[in-house]
Every structure is written in structure tokens, then in C-alpha cells.
Design an enzyme around this catalytic site. Structure first.
Site, PDB file in Angstrom:
ATOM      1  CG  HIS A 137      -0.389   0.272   2.513  1.00 35.12           C
ATOM      2  ND1 HIS A 137      -0.011  -0.731   3.372  1.00 35.12           N
ATOM      3  CD2 HIS A 137      -0.105   1.445   3.142  1.00 35.12           C
ATOM      4  CE1 HIS A 137       0.475  -0.188   4.484  1.00 35.12           C
ATOM      5  NE2 HIS A 137       0.420   1.138   4.365  1.00 35.12           N
ATOM      6  CG  ASP A 150       0.065  -4.072   2.651  1.00 33.33           C
ATOM      7  OD1 ASP A 150       0.422  -3.545   1.587  1.00 33.33           O
ATOM      8  OD2 ASP A 150      -0.156  -3.440   3.703  1.00 33.33           O
ATOM      9  CB  SER A 205       2.904   1.921   6.270  1.00 32.77           C
ATOM     10  OG  SER A 205       1.707   2.044   7.006  1.00 32.77           O
TER      11      SER A 205
END
Length: 847
Positions: free
Chosen positions: A100, A151, A248
Site C-alpha cells: 500500500h 500487502d 508502514s
């Protein structure tokens, strides 16, 4: 700064720990027959060792802890960069991040990666920073921006990084099991909800949260989680800390030990979470299931990669020269340099001469990981499971590549197969081991309490993963050879490991020694050798001896990261005594001199010797290399032309009485006629003669010149000497059950002079076995065996074996004659002597 060549090969060593036992070697006594198994330091004293120096060396200090950490950025029109994701350098031109992170909220892709920079908005640490363009983004093919699954993404950089201690790829954890109780998450993300990103890289320690608990926060109907949490996802969190936006793509990682260095392993990638700072666990993508995909994507782009490229050992070794040293070996940091003491490393490569491999008859399915430890010439300790397997006894063992058949197996009677209780056994072998300074048996630590909570384990592992990386040298070749290892460990309080519950129905008991290290190892670094010893050098009587505390019982990775178990020997002392000393009698404590009372005024001189000549006693320095005091030694021979011929050695035991060996007197065929009483002289030819004529010579009536039985004789002088401080009679040791331990044996040197060398008594049983090897099948009760500490000494038949009794009040010493040399084998370092205490009655009757 020093180099390896300046101090030679160095290994990790714990200094010998003090036994905390009161053991004054000058006041120790050895019984004629063995009474205790806590006697290894006495039986093999001559093989005890001294301390070794420990070196240190200096190395530059770098910011190596986060050398794989990457900041992923978006360049704005005003040329500023927003660093909104993290990543991990896993190949020299590839960064692993979250899928992402392939676009931002404006659907714009990142274009730059920065490495080697801890503070992104300050140039104080920019000297090692590297900033490279992203030329390709490779999302996992199953990833969808509308979901939370798969992911992961790879960022291909414009070129390879310049490898340096501050910029180095991390490794990937490739196993399904994640044994680490906690891991570190790193990132430049927000320090709290609605807070700005931090300019300084932060680290937070997180623990794995079980799936059932984590699902309470992440329902199946939650956006992007229609199928619920999957096996390739894991949850991790902390009551106070978690990861936040901006983290992230960053790693959830741990550092593993090999080569004295710490290698970062990426276990998972930060994927998503709930509101930051609310102590709700975050969700991370495991990397292990995706390593085949990573490998294939790199191979498509013509990277030099194969099946082993991401194996933990391969990655750890590839960059070992760039990693930070383990904390234990770093003893100081100052002025940009750190000082390393490699003796403090957790791991040491060894070649244990005491550890043996146990085998079974050919053609049977048997364990292949069973070992034992040599504790004397014909005895090996091991686990009960390693002595008998499915009702078949072990057949032989291998030591230094040589087979030795097992002739007797004694399992603990309370042991039950597949149990971890009473798992201990004794093996007796056919061929006796030959000990030397290079092969010394292990000593049993018989007490329950250990002298120190830190010790060594015996294991095995890859050679290349365990060579200490001196001066950060690049490793150019793999060395998969399996070698023996000696990792350091500490006693730990632990619960029953889940893998061993079936064998521990009553839980852990006092017979179990729980040990380990908090740090985890690179896989393949070390596996326990079951039945092999856990041990520590213990300082006893001014030398150190390797003592074994227990036997490896169960555990993974030699106790690193997860506790391991050993069978504690001290707990089984009673059983070991029953097996090793079956004829043991209560150990007498009376080591006083037993005097034979005969109402003879002349004999009183022997009994009153200590007080009679006390005025001549002097202090003695036991720290000196040799003791050369000849206050009692005389020489016997014939006087011809004003010169004395012959060099038969004797000892003055009364003012008019000399004791020597019968062989010395009769071996030449002509009896001596005079005695040289030169004061304090070690050499007849260099001393000033003081000749006294011999009156009578009495050879023991039982003397046998073939067997040397009763090899003793008395020489009466025509005229008694006048005692002086330089020449006075020695006292006689009259105890028939115990012998002083620290003896001094007279010997002749190459230049004709005489001196004394340390010598130590042997048990009668040990002496008999040694004599069998020399072709003599008998040891008379009137003989005393001694270990000789030097092989090159020349025996002087009739020469004295002396004990120096120290007076603790004034530190003076009284010399006692314990034996006289009968015969010996210099190459075997064995002396057989006439035991004086056996002849005191005969001597007194003669007087």
C-alpha cells in the site's frame, strides 16, 4: 591497536571460578584407597592449568544497528521530500516495503529511498547517508488496494548501494515458527494519533498477540478484511507502544547472533492498525511465505540469485563483516572507537578431548545425537537414553576417531524410557584412555549448588557461523563443516518447555538444571550434543580443572533464546557414588601422624623429631619454582685416594642413622664404606666433604632384587653427627592410611646436580592399573605410587620423597620423609616408592 598475529588465536573464555572450598595444597592428604568422587583435581593434579591472558582490540564505531532501514519518500514540486513509509534493504538494490506504500493518497508513487540516515531532517549524521531513485515498484500480484491482504512490494533502486557499516541489507526470517518473545518495530512514523512524523528513527519492542485475541479488534466484516486475518499475517503490540502512520512498510525485526556479530532479521512488514497510540495490536505481513516470490522477482531481473541466497546462514555470512558486535564483547566506546574483548563472546569453537560420540550395533535404528564425557581412564558419563535404546545397549564409542568398545552399561534404576527424570548412566570401556596435558578427564562437580551461575554448554554447528569475525573481515567462502562448540550460558528459572511436556509429567524438579541465553542465534549456528557436559573451569589448589555440572538433556539452539535443560550431577551424587565407588568405606578424617610407641630411648628421637629440631626450622616460599633444601640428604660411597667414589643417595633420619634403598646399596656389588654429610650440599663433587665412616648396614630381610619388594635399608654411622641448621635429621611420616598430597621428590639433573620436583601420590587402585600397563601385575601394600610432574627427570634410587609441613602460626616448616625412591618409569611419569610408614616399627626395632 593490535593485530591477531600479535596474540595468536583467541577463543572466548570465562575465567576459572573459585570453588569457595578451603583447599590448602600444603595441608591436603590423599587416602590410600579412593573414598570420594570429588577427587579429580587430586587424581590428575599434574594436568591442571594456569590462567591465560585475554586480549582486546579497537574498532571504529558506526551507526550499524539500523543499516538496513530505508525511508521511502515522495518528492514534491518544491523539491522537498515527504518520507511517509519505511522499508528494509534486503538486496543491494532492492527494498522490501508494504504494497500500500506503492502510492500515496493522491495516487502518486514514491520516487526516492534514503538509507544510512537516522535523523531525516538534520544533517548531523549525513556523512554516511545514501539517497537513491526508485526505478521500479513491484507489488505482489495478489495485492489489491481495496483489501489488506498480500500487502508486500519490492522497490528496485537505480543502482546498488555502496556497502558500508551504516548501509547493509538485512536478512529475512524464513521459518514458519517465530520463537522470539519480542521483536522491534522501527520507523519515522507519528509518535501518536494526529501527531507529526518524528525526524529521528524510533524503535519500539512489541510482542506477538495470539490470533484469537487479535481478531477481537479486527472483525471479519471490517473493511479490507472480508476473509478475516490470514496465516501469513501476524499481530503484535505492547500495552504502551505500537506503530503509527508513517511506519508502514517498515520492519518488525529481531537481531540474531553469529560470528560474534548481530544480524538484523526482518520477520514481518508493518501493514496496518487501528487508531495509533491506543495499545491495540498492529497487523504485520510475515515475510517467510513470500521468500519464493521475492527470489523469483529478483531472478527475473537477472540478479545473481539461487535457492540459498535468502537462507539465514547465507545472508548472515554475506554481510557479517559489516555488522555490529554483540554487546558482551564491546567493553568500551570513546572518541569514535569501540574496544573489543573477544574472550567475552558467547560462542567458542572447541575440540573437546573429553566428549565422545556414542554408537550402537550396526543395522539398528538408533539415535545419532548421543554423546558422553570421559571422567577417568575407563569411565564415561552419559544420559540413560544414550546408553540403552529400545532395550539395546550402546556398543562402542569413538574418541579422536578411535573406536573403544563398551563392556558395561549402568543405567539409573529409576529411569523410564522417554522420560526426563533420572536420565543418567555410566559406561565402562574396554581400552583405558591415556591422559596427558592435552587430554584431561572432566571432574564431577558433586555439590548441588554451583560455584557460579555462568558456565559452558557443549554443542555443534556450522564452522562459518561461529568463527569470530576479527576486525570485520569479509567472509568470502562458506564453510558448512560441522564443528564442536562451547557456547556460554547462565542458570535460568524456567517453566517446562512445551516440546518436552510428555517427558516431564511431574514438571521440573531439582535434578533439572535450566539454562540459556536471551539472545537468539542465526539458524544452524548451534545444536546441543545430548549427553555431553555443561561445564566450567574451577580454580582449586592453585590450578584450574574443568568441572562438569550436568549433562545436556533437552533444548533447541543450545539454549539461545529459549531455555534448555540438563541433568544435574550433584542431585545424583548418592547413585554415582554407589556405581563409581562400590566398595567405599566411610572417609576417615584423622590425618594425624600415627606414632608407633616402642619403649626405646633411641626410638624417641624419631617420635620427638619435630620438637627436637624446631630451632632449625625455617620459612618456606611455596611460590618458588623448586624447593632445593638438602638439610637431610647425604651421599654414600667409598673413599679412594682422598676422593669419594659412588653417589648413592640417603636420608638422615637420626643423628647416627641413614635410610636408603636396598638396590642403591647392593646394585653396584660393592657396599659403601663412608657417608658424605656435606651441609646443605646438592652435589657431592661441588660440596665440601664431611665424611663419616659407616658402622653397619642392614638390608631389609625381605628385599627381592627382581620385584623390588621391601626395597629399603638402614645405615648406622660409627659416629653420630652434631645437628646444625644446615644438616639435621628429617622426621618420619607415620600415618599408614593417608599420604600428604604435595610431595617433593629428589632427582638428578643433566649436570650432575640434584634438585627437587613436585610429585603427587596416587590411589593404590590407580597405581595398580598404571603398573599393569608397564607389565607389573602387583603393588605391594608397602609401596607408594607418585605422579611425577616432569618426564625428563632421572630417578635416584633411595632418594627422599619429602612433605613440608607448614606451621600456620610462624610459617615455618617441618620436613617429613614420606617415601624413598624404589624404581620408576620416567616416560610414564610414574614413580614407585617405598612407603616409610610401613617400616616405622622395623626401624624402631633396629634402633
Amino acid at each position: 591497536m593490535v593485530t591477531i598475529e600479535q596474540y595468536g588465536s583467541v577463543s572466548a573464555k570465562l575465567q576459572p571460578v573459585n570453588s569457595n572450598l578451603r583447599e590448602d595444597i600444603t595441608a591436603m592428604f590423599l587416602p590410600n584407597e579412593r573414598k570420594s568422587i570429588d577427587d579429580c583435581h587430586l587424581r590428575y593434579y599434574k594436568y591442571g592449568k594456569q590462567l591465560d591472558p585475554m586480549p582486546t582490540f579497537g574498532m571504529p564505531v558506526y551507526l550499524r544497528e539500523f543499516a538496513h532501514m530505508a525511508a521511502v519518500g515522495w518528492t514534491k514540486p518544491d523539491k522537498t521530500i515527504e518520507w511517509n513509509c519505511g522499508g528494509s534493504l534486503i538486496w543491494e538494490n532492492y527494498v522490501l516495503t508494504a504494497a500500500h506504500c506503492a502510492v500515496d493518497n493522491d495516487n502518486i508513487q514514491p520516487d526516492v529511498v534514503r538509507l544510512g540516515d537516522i535523523n531525516l531532517y538534520n544533517d548531523t549524521d549525513d556523512q554516511y547517508a545514501q539517497q537513491l531513485k526508485i526505478v521500479e515498484i513491484i507489488r505482489h500480484p495478489q495485492h489489491r488496494f481495496s483489501s489488506r491482504y498480500h500487502d508486500l512490494a519490492l522497490l528496485r533502486l537505480e543502482k546498488n548501494v555502496v556497502l558500508h557499516e551504516t548501509v547493509t541489507p538485512g536478512c529475512l526470517w524464513d521459518e514458519e515458527e517465530i520463537p522470539f518473545p519480542s521483536m522491534d518495530a522501527t520507523g519515522w512514523g507519528a509518535t501518536g494519533f494526529a501527531q507529526k512524523n518524528t525526524p529521528i528513527l524510533l524503535k519500539v519492542s512489541l510482542s506477538i498477540v495470539k490470533k484469537a485475541q487479535c481478531e477481537q479488534y479486527y472483525r471479519v466484516d471490517r473493511r479490507g478484511l472480508k476473509q478475516g486475518l490470514q496465516s501469513y499475517q501476524l499481530c503484535a503490540g505492547d500495552k504502551k507502544m505500537d506503530t503509527c502512520p508513517g511506519d508502514s512498510g517498515g520492519p518488525l525485526q529481531t537481531k540474531l547472533l553469529s560470528n560474534g556479530k548481530m544480524t538484523p532479521f526482518v520477520v514481518a512488514v508493518t501493514s496496518f492498525g487501528t487508531i495509533c497510540g491506543q495499545s491495540i495490536p498492529g497487523v504485520y505481513m510475515r515475510v517467510a511465505p513470500y521468500i519464493p516470490w521475492i527470489r523469483s522477482e529478483l531472478a527475473k531481473r537477472r540478479e545473481k540469485i539461487d535457492e540459498s541466497s535468502f537462507k539465514p546462514y547465507a545472508c548472515a555470512l554475506r554481510y557479517a563483516h559489516l555488522r555490529e558486535y554483540e554487546d558482551d564483547v564491546v567493553i568500551a566506546r570513546s572518541k569514535g572507537e569501540e574496544w573489543i574483548d573477544c574472550s567475552k563472546a558467547h560462542m567458542e569453537i572447541i575440540n573437546s578431548t573429553q566428549t565422545v560420540k556414542i554408537h550402537w550395533p550396526a543395522g539398528r535404528k538408533t539415535p545419532d545425537d548421543c554423546y558422553g564425557v570421559v571422567i577417568d581412564e575407563d569411565t564415561v558419563l552419559t544420559l540413560a537414553r544414550c546408553a540403552v535404546f529400545e532395550r539395546v545397549s550402546a556398543s562402542h564409542l569413538v574418541h579422536n576417531g578411535i573406536r573403544n568398545d563398551i563392556i558395561r552399561v549402568v543405567q539409573h534404576p529409576m529411569y523410564k524410557p522417554k522420560s526426563y527424570y533420572n536420565d543418567i548412566a555410566v559406561l565402562k570401556v574396554k581400552n583405558r584412555f591415556k591422559f596427558s596435558h592435552h587430554f584431561v578427564p572432566a571432574c564431577i562437580w558433586s555439590a548441588f549448588k554451583l560455584p557460579d551461575p555462568r558456565f559452558y554448554v557443549t554443542g555443534q554447528g556450522r564452522l562459518d557461523l561461529n568463527e569470530f569475525n576479527y576486525f570485520s573481515e569479509k567472509i568470502t567462502t562458506f564453510k558448512p563443516k560441522i564443528v564442536q562448540l562451547s557456547p556460554r550460558a547462565d542458570i535460568q528459572n524456567c517453566t517446562v518447555p512445551e516440546d518436552y511436556l510428555s517427558g516431564l509429567s511431574r514438571g521440573l524438579t531439582q535434578e533439572h538444571l535450566c539454562f540459556g541465553n536471551k539472545v537468539f542465534l542465526v539458524p544452524g549456528s548451534c545444536q546441543m550434543q545430548h549427553g555431553a557436559p555443561i561445564r566450567r573451569n574451577v580454580w582449586r589448589m592453585d590450578r584450574y580443572f574443568e568441572h562438569i555440572y550436568g549433562l545436556n538433556l533437552a533444548g533447541k539452539d543450545c539454549g539461545f533464546g529459549r531455555p534448555a535443560l540438563a541433568t544435574r550431577l550433584g542431585y545424583h551424587l548418592a547413585w554415582l557414588n554407589s556405581v563409581l565407588l562400590p566398595n567405599n568405606q566411610p572417609n576417615g578424617k584423622n590425618h594425624n601422624i600415627k606414632k608407633f610407641k616402642i619403649p626405646n630411648s633411641a626410638a624417641r628421637e624419631l617420635d620427638d623429631c619435630e620438637s627436637r629440631y624446631q630451632m632449625f626450622h625455617r620459612t618456606l616460599d611455596y611460590s618458588s619454582e623448586r624447593i632445593n633444601q638438602f638439610f637431610h640428604t647425604v651421599y654414600l660411597g667409598r673413599q679412594t685416594g682422598g676422593k669419594m667414589i659412588g653417589n648413592c643417595t640417603g636420608t638422615l633420619i637420626a643423628r647416627n642413622l641413614v635410610i636408603t634403598s636396598a638396590f642403591c646399596l647392593k646394585g653396584a656389588g660393592v657396599l659403601p664404606t663412608v657417608v658424605n654429610i656435606a651441609e646443605g650440599a646438592p652435589n657431592v663433587t661441588k660440596s665440601r666433604p664431611k665424611v663419616v665412616k659407616i658402622g653397619t648396614i642392614t638390608v631389609h630381610p625381605g628385599y627381592n632384587p627382581k620385584t623390588f619388594e621391601h626395597n629399603i635399608a638402614l645405615v648406622r654411622l660409627e659416629k653420630a653427627i652434631v645437628p646444625t641448621a644446615q644438616k639435621y635429621p628429617i622426621c618420619l611420616w607415620q600415618n599408614e592410611t593417608h599420604t600428604p598430597f604435595l610431595l617433593h621428590r629428589m632427582f638428578a639433573m643433566e649436570d650432575g646436580e640434584s634438585s627437587f620436583v613436585e610429585s603427587y601420590p596416587k590411589y593404590n587402585s590407580d597405581c595398580r592399573e598404571s603398573l599393569k600397563e608397564l607389565g607389573r601385575n602387583q603393588l605391594n601394600s608397602t609401596e607408594l605410587c607418585t605422579d611425577i610432574d616432569q618426564a625428563e627427570v632421572t630417578a635416584l634410587s633411595g632418594a627422599p620423597i619429602v612433605w613440608y609441613r607448614r606451621d600456620l602460626v610462624d610459617n615455618t616448616t617441618t620436613q617429613y620423609l614420606v617415601g624413598i625412591v624404589s624404581f620408576g618409569k620416567a616416560e610414564a611419569q610414574l614413580g614407585v616408592n617405598t612407603r616409610i610408614s610401613s617400616y616405622v616399627s622395623w626401624i624402631k626395632n633396629f634402633l
